[in-house]
Design a protein around this motif. Structure first.
Motif, short mmCIF file in Angstrom:
data_model
loop_
_atom_site.label_atom_id
_atom_site.label_comp_id
_atom_site.label_asym_id
_atom_site.label_seq_id
_atom_site.Cartn_x
_atom_site.Cartn_y
_atom_site.Cartn_z
N ALA A 194 -6.37 -3.15 4.08
CA ALA A 194 -6.60 -1.78 4.54
C ALA A 194 -7.55 -1.75 5.73
CB ALA A 194 -7.15 -0.93 3.39
N THR A 204 -12.07 0.55 -3.82
CA THR A 204 -10.94 0.15 -2.98
C THR A 204 -9.68 0.93 -3.36
OG1 THR A 204 -11.85 -2.07 -2.74
CG2 THR A 204 -9.51 -1.80 -2.27
N ILE A 243 0.84 -1.20 0.00
CA ILE A 243 0.00 0.00 0.00
C ILE A 243 0.88 1.26 0.00
CG2 ILE A 243 -1.67 1.34 1.37
CD1 ILE A 243 -2.92 -1.37 2.21
N TYR A 265 -13.83 -2.56 -6.91
CA TYR A 265 -12.39 -2.42 -6.72
C TYR A 265 -11.90 -1.04 -7.09
CZ TYR A 265 -12.80 -7.40 -6.11
OH TYR A 265 -13.17 -8.63 -5.67
N PHE A 296 -10.82 -3.38 -14.55
CA PHE A 296 -11.91 -3.38 -13.58
C PHE A 296 -13.26 -3.56 -14.26
CE2 PHE A 296 -8.59 -0.68 -11.45
CZ PHE A 296 -8.14 -1.71 -10.64
N LEU A 319 -7.47 -6.62 -5.50
CA LEU A 319 -7.97 -5.51 -4.69
C LEU A 319 -8.86 -5.97 -3.55
CD1 LEU A 319 -8.08 -2.80 -7.38
CD2 LEU A 319 -7.18 -2.47 -5.09
N ALA A 320 -9.46 -7.16 -3.68
CA ALA A 320 -10.23 -7.69 -2.55
C ALA A 320 -9.28 -7.92 -1.37
CB ALA A 320 -10.94 -8.99 -2.94
N GLU A 335 -9.80 4.32 -2.05
CA GLU A 335 -9.62 4.32 -0.60
C GLU A 335 -8.17 4.05 -0.22
OE1 GLU A 335 -14.18 3.11 0.73
OE2 GLU A 335 -12.65 1.55 0.61
N LEU A 336 -7.45 3.25 -1.02
CA LEU A 336 -6.02 3.04 -0.74
C LEU A 336 -5.27 4.37 -0.78
CD1 LEU A 336 -5.01 -0.26 -2.61
CD2 LEU A 336 -5.52 0.06 -0.18
N TYR A 362 -6.39 -6.38 -0.95
CA TYR A 362 -5.94 -5.07 -0.47
C TYR A 362 -7.01 -4.40 0.39
CZ TYR A 362 -1.43 -4.68 -2.83
OH TYR A 362 -0.13 -4.84 -3.18
N ALA A 363 -8.29 -4.57 0.01
CA ALA A 363 -9.36 -4.00 0.83
C ALA A 363 -9.34 -4.63 2.22
CB ALA A 363 -10.72 -4.23 0.15
#
Lengths: 446, 446
Positions: A418, B162, A362, B159, B409, A411-412, B165-166, A414-415
């Protein structure tokens, strides 16, 4: 920028001060029926040649030119965020359709299999990067593709499957009910998660039933490490152009092609005394630490035990890796070439847990604007640790990290990272014992 | 490759043979309370200047250099698959963290808002590409970010959220319950899908309640088209290096920044008679055909009617676009600059339905190894149609297409497309009437 795509791969076997242990055909069993991989002669030569420079065929070079040379850049904003005394450079291999370095070998392999008359390629894939690369390369040379994808990744990354299917590949989760191996595994492990070794075994099963098919593999073999040396060859030139030479190189370690790809040209130059030695660090997940916790022994490269035995650092082909997100690093062993380099202390290894790794991923995304694959985030995390050490010690090393792929399909994960929802599953002693129970019990003569 | 990142943006206002119609402040209503966007003076100058070359500030240029110049390549494998007599080149803007061209303007805007003392940027986003770009750029200059994302895209592309948000952005679906505008809309449209105009109105609401905040917008304003001219400036140089000049340029049209970005430098060179004229084609979805079916009239740029009136080709700010996958093309109008160019017949337009567009996107992915965003696939489809016409007519044009972003995406949509599950929702006359009912009823004096 004057760096161009290399005209030849670099073969470290020309410079190694020791021989690699020979492979051993399995004494009996299905291999005798022809289920062991049939590899085109050109690829066998790529694995065995002692020639230092192996020319890249025009068709392959032309394909490479559609995305190579890849980006090498100083991570200035990451350095600033760390306040480090180190200089950090990264090489980025995620800018092609497969999203990772894997396409470097997929194109070479598809070319040679196609020339050998194969019209259908079959493979196993972990995170899906190799499967995507193979599907794209197969289509490029007019071949069909069949992919067995480790079930966990299949579920975690449905869009990886879609991408492979857009290239015309047929994709199944492994364990599957499509093969004897898969059905047998499911009968005894009804909730079995499988792993790459099983996916490979299913692929070999499938090939045996489909004439004109061949099994291919994304990493581990000498030839795939050879094909990946375009990464390190370009990086050497790109750094030299900036007046730099790395003191340390970090790359994640699965079966070895990413780590070998960036480090071998530097190791070779040092062996030939043409350049200073570089500390090359293979970065592995704490949940699948083949170098730092494995055994250097002859082992099968698949689950069914039909492949030739290779001497490798291994956790055993029955080792079932915890369900970490870095699917590309879940393989139970690493290549015989990287294993030999580690055994002879030409390379080092570090292992990290995924919560730390994702945090570094991140940070890299926020500072450098590239979302790394979880595999690549391992290498980034080790690089950040090295940069922090340098700052603490007042040294000013030049660090090079290979960012082997992008994390757009992760990204799942990464979510979850986070949101603080990731956990670290570290194998137990029992897990290691189970893994090693799959090691061949005889002692080879070689 | 000797092409470098441009040092200045190109301002077509210096070369246009006609003036742009002036904006009209709304006569009454919330704008009087300061809810109309407050734009930094530098950006106002970017919109109004007559200077042909607008220098790119060092901080912006340095940021550009982390991914520019972007790839321009001949689509040889696509040409071969089509068997076309045309030469097809594409410019690829998807190789940065936002995944699209939007970062070109986001970085410039974040820089100027930051210098103006703003510490929180608020915006609306359709497909999420602008929101991602803005979140990344805001973080780069130390600002907070707040994004209202059209609900349909928010659901289709979790995503994207996400990723924003990152970068530290706070993201809500629009219509939201966070603003008066959102709550009012939901009260009368409980299952309302919203659109970009509504997301913009919610952003303006939010800014009014948060001192230190400012609203920014990804496309449509003259300054965002100006910032995007780096695309066309690079493309001109890159093609010239190969001894080429395009006969036709294709780019998808949302609010106009992608189309303007690649075409304006070519249009300007032709107006100055420094280069041959180029046929520039804006490609829009058949479900949101503002140029080919819209009205050239003064309209609001948002849903609440608080923004200045601009003369544009519009379907009306109350037009609700069918739920196509190319979220970036769902905006009800296009920029006044592109509108004026179309009105004066300096550019052309074509509209296509998404089933055809996705098929062309898949063909491009298979042949060129880049998965285009659904928006970009519109331009690719039009280019393929042009190549087929050329073959049929025996002509040999040079075609240039802007592939504005990647579709990593959008794989759920691609999976549907590959399975034949996509449908084409073409607006009805009733839909068009509803949209135009939102047009201001008075006739401005200007």
């Amino acid at each position: 920028m004057t760096v161009s795509v290399p005209q030849a791969w670099y073969n470290v076997l020309a410079d190694l001060p020791f021989p690699l242990p020979s492979d051993i055909p399995p004494a009996a069993g299905p291999a005798a029926t022809g289920r062991a991989p049939q590899v085109p002669k050109s690829l066998v030569r790529h694995s065995e040649s002692r020639r230092r420079e192996v020319p890249i065929a025009d068709e392959i070079g032309t394909a490479y030119e559609s995305w190579r040379p890849t980006l090498l850049r100083r991570a200035s904003r990451l350095e600033a965020a760390l306040g480090t005394s180190a200089r950090i450079y990264f090489k980025y291999e995620g800018g092609n359709i497969s999203g990772s370095h894997k396409l470097n070998s997929a194109i070479a392999q598809a070319y040679y299999y196609s020339r050998a008359g194969v019209d259908r390629l079959v493979t196993g894939t972990g995170a899906g990067q190799w499967g995507t690369a193979m599907a794209a390369a197969a289509q490029m040379f007019g071949m069909d593709a069949r992919v067995f994808m480790v079930a966990l990744s299949f579920q975690q990354k449905p869009y990886r499957r879609t991408l492979m299917e857009l290239f015309g590949a047929a994709v199944s989760p492994s364990p599957s009910t499509d093969t004897d191996t898969g059905r047998t595994f499911l009968a005894t492990n009804p909730d079995g998660r499988g792993n790459l070794a099983l996916a490979i075994a299913e692929s070999l099963d499938d090939v045996a039933r489909h004439p004109g098919s061949a099994f291919c593999i994304g990493s581990g073999e000498n030839y795939s490490l050879l094909h990946q040396t375009v990464i390190g060859l370009e990086a050497r030139e790109q750094l030299a152009e900036m007046g730099e030479h790395p003191d340390e190189i970090y790359a994640s370690l699965g079966a070895g092609s990413n780590f070998g790809g960036i480090s071998l040209p530097f190791i070779g130059a040092a062996l030939r005394r043409e350049a200073p030695a570089v500390r090359c660090v293979a970065v592995e997940p704490a949940s699948c630490p083949k170098l730092t916790r494995g055994t250097y022994a002859y082992d099968y490269t698949d689950y069914s035990g039909t492949t030739p035995l290779e001497k490798m650092y291994t956790l055993g082909s029955r080792f079932v890796t915890p369900s970490i997100h870095a699917g590309g690093l879940r393989y139970h062993a690493t290549s015989k070439l990287v294993s030999a380099l580690y055994h002879h202390k030409l390379v080092e290894a570090e292992a990290y847990s995924q919560t730390d790794v994702f945090a570094s991923g991140i940070l890299f995304c926020r500072t450098e604007g590239i979302l790394p694959a979880p595999e690549s985030a391992h290498a980034i995390h080790a690089t950040i640790a090295a940069a922090r050490r340098a700052t603490a010690e007042g040294t000013t090393p030049c660090l090079l990290v290979c960012v082997s792929g992008h994390g757009h399909f992760d990204l799942a994960a990464y979510a979850d990272a986070a949101a603080g929802l990731l956990t670290d599953e570290i194998p137990t002693d029992e897990d290691y014992r189970t893994g090693l129970s799959g090691l061949p019990t005889f002692t080879p003569a070689g």
